[in-house]
Design a protein around this motif. Structure first.
Motif, mmCIF file in Angstrom:
data_model
loop_
_atom_site.group_PDB
_atom_site.id
_atom_site.type_symbol
_atom_site.label_atom_id
_atom_site.label_comp_id
_atom_site.label_asym_id
_atom_site.label_seq_id
_atom_site.Cartn_x
_atom_site.Cartn_y
_atom_site.Cartn_z
ATOM 1 N N ALA A 16 71.080 13.529 39.300
ATOM 2 C CA ALA A 16 72.264 14.180 38.745
ATOM 3 C C ALA A 16 72.044 15.657 38.472
ATOM 4 O O ALA A 16 72.989 16.447 38.471
ATOM 5 N N VAL A 17 70.796 16.041 38.258
ATOM 6 C CA VAL A 17 70.507 17.397 37.780
ATOM 7 C C VAL A 17 69.847 18.280 38.830
ATOM 8 O O VAL A 17 70.048 19.495 38.853
ATOM 9 N N LEU A 18 69.072 17.691 39.734
ATOM 10 C CA LEU A 18 68.209 18.479 40.613
ATOM 11 C C LEU A 18 68.960 19.540 41.405
ATOM 12 O O LEU A 18 68.555 20.709 41.441
ATOM 13 N N ASP A 19 70.051 19.174 42.054
ATOM 14 C CA ASP A 19 70.767 20.147 42.882
ATOM 15 C C ASP A 19 71.353 21.284 42.055
ATOM 16 O O ASP A 19 71.462 22.419 42.536
ATOM 17 N N LEU A 20 71.744 20.987 40.822
ATOM 18 C CA LEU A 20 72.273 22.040 39.950
ATOM 19 C C LEU A 20 71.202 23.078 39.630
ATOM 20 O O LEU A 20 71.514 24.242 39.363
ATOM 21 N N LEU A 21 69.947 22.655 39.652
ATOM 22 C CA LEU A 21 68.836 23.560 39.383
ATOM 23 C C LEU A 21 68.337 24.222 40.657
ATOM 24 O O LEU A 21 68.104 25.435 40.699
#
Length: 271
Positions: A54-59
């Motif tokens: 859920a978070v990796l691509d946002l980072l």
């Protein structure tokens, strides 16, 4: 992954990294439930992977855009030296095991490593909105206020800590942890054993804790804290007191006035 492809100085890059970890942290905060309870190992592993997904691509997307040409260290549990050049070493959910158990000690981290030296880092605590930052040679900061390691001079007044770097460590590693924890219980004021490493290392950088050691080379848990502690005036080595690098087998960070004492206690325990 040549550094010649860099389009911004580290100082210019810092605000973009802060923005990226804030966005990622907001998503992780939305997914947090203090009442969550996992029933078994399969549920725990599924929840951990779901957080990362859920978070990796946002980072990753904004960091790669901000630093074209820098590599991306894919495995957050990997250790050892990286190839030459610039690399992003991140953990989209540092302390993920705490997050999925409804505990509050977790963060989002992003560190730029250049030729195996951390040169810029941001550690974001989404629940408190605290931002720890450091650029090599420019100090370490919490929400813009300069950090300093503690001024303690005696180990018997020190708050020290260690922890397990990852699941599935070897029996030899567990024995080494046990021996050094026992030694520090005897010599230090209080010995803390918890995870993740970064959440203890920010306390060393802030002068709240005095010593942290770990029998592991997991990069993502160490590079951010190594830079923060160093820039706050602390000493970072391996457990034997040799200069620490990403290729070192273990790790020690301490306020300078306690570093020698910590090396003595830990090395004696391992003999």
């Amino acid at each position: 992954m040549s550094t010649h492809a860099a389009v911004a100085t580290d100082e210019q890059l810092l605000p973009e990294v802060i923005a990226a970890v804030r966005i990622a942290g907001a998503r992780l905060r939305e997914r947090f439930d203090i009442d969550t309870r996992s029933a078994d190992l399969n549920e725990i592993v599924t929840a951990i992977h779901a957080n990362d997904a859920a978070v990796l691509d946002l980072l990753r997307a904004p960091l790669e855009a901000a630093r074209p040409g820098a590599g991306w260290a894919e495995d957050e549990l990997a250790g050892g030296a990286l190839p030459a050049g610039e690399w992003w070493v991140t953990d989209p959910a540092e302390g993920n095991i705490n997050h999925v158990h409804g505990m509050t000690e977790w963060a989002v981290t992003a560190t730029l490593v250049r030729d195996n030296e951390p040169v810029l880092t941001v550690v974001y605590l989404p629940l408190s909105h605290d931002i720890y930052t450091a650029i090599r040679g420019q100090g370490a900061y919490l929400n813009g206020t300069r950090l300093r390691t503690s001024a303690k001079t005696r180990l018997d007044s020190a708050l020290v800590g260690t922890g397990q770097a990852k699941p599935g460590e070897t029996r030899d590693t567990f024995l080494r942890i046990g021996r050094t924890v026992t030694a520090m219980l005897d010599k230090a004021l209080v010995t803390r054993v918890s995870v993740p490493a970064t959440l203890q290392l920010i306390q060393v950088a802030a002068g709240r804790m005095d010593v942290f050691w770990q029998h592991s080379d997991v990069r993502s848990g160490l590079v951010a804290g190594a830079l923060l502690v160093t820039e706050a005036g602390g000493t970072v080595t391996d457990i034997a007191g040799n200069p620490w690098t990403t290729a070192s087998p273990d790790f020690l960070a301490a306020t300078p006035t306690l570093h020698a004492a910590a090396v003595e206690v830990l090395t004696e325990a391992l003999r």
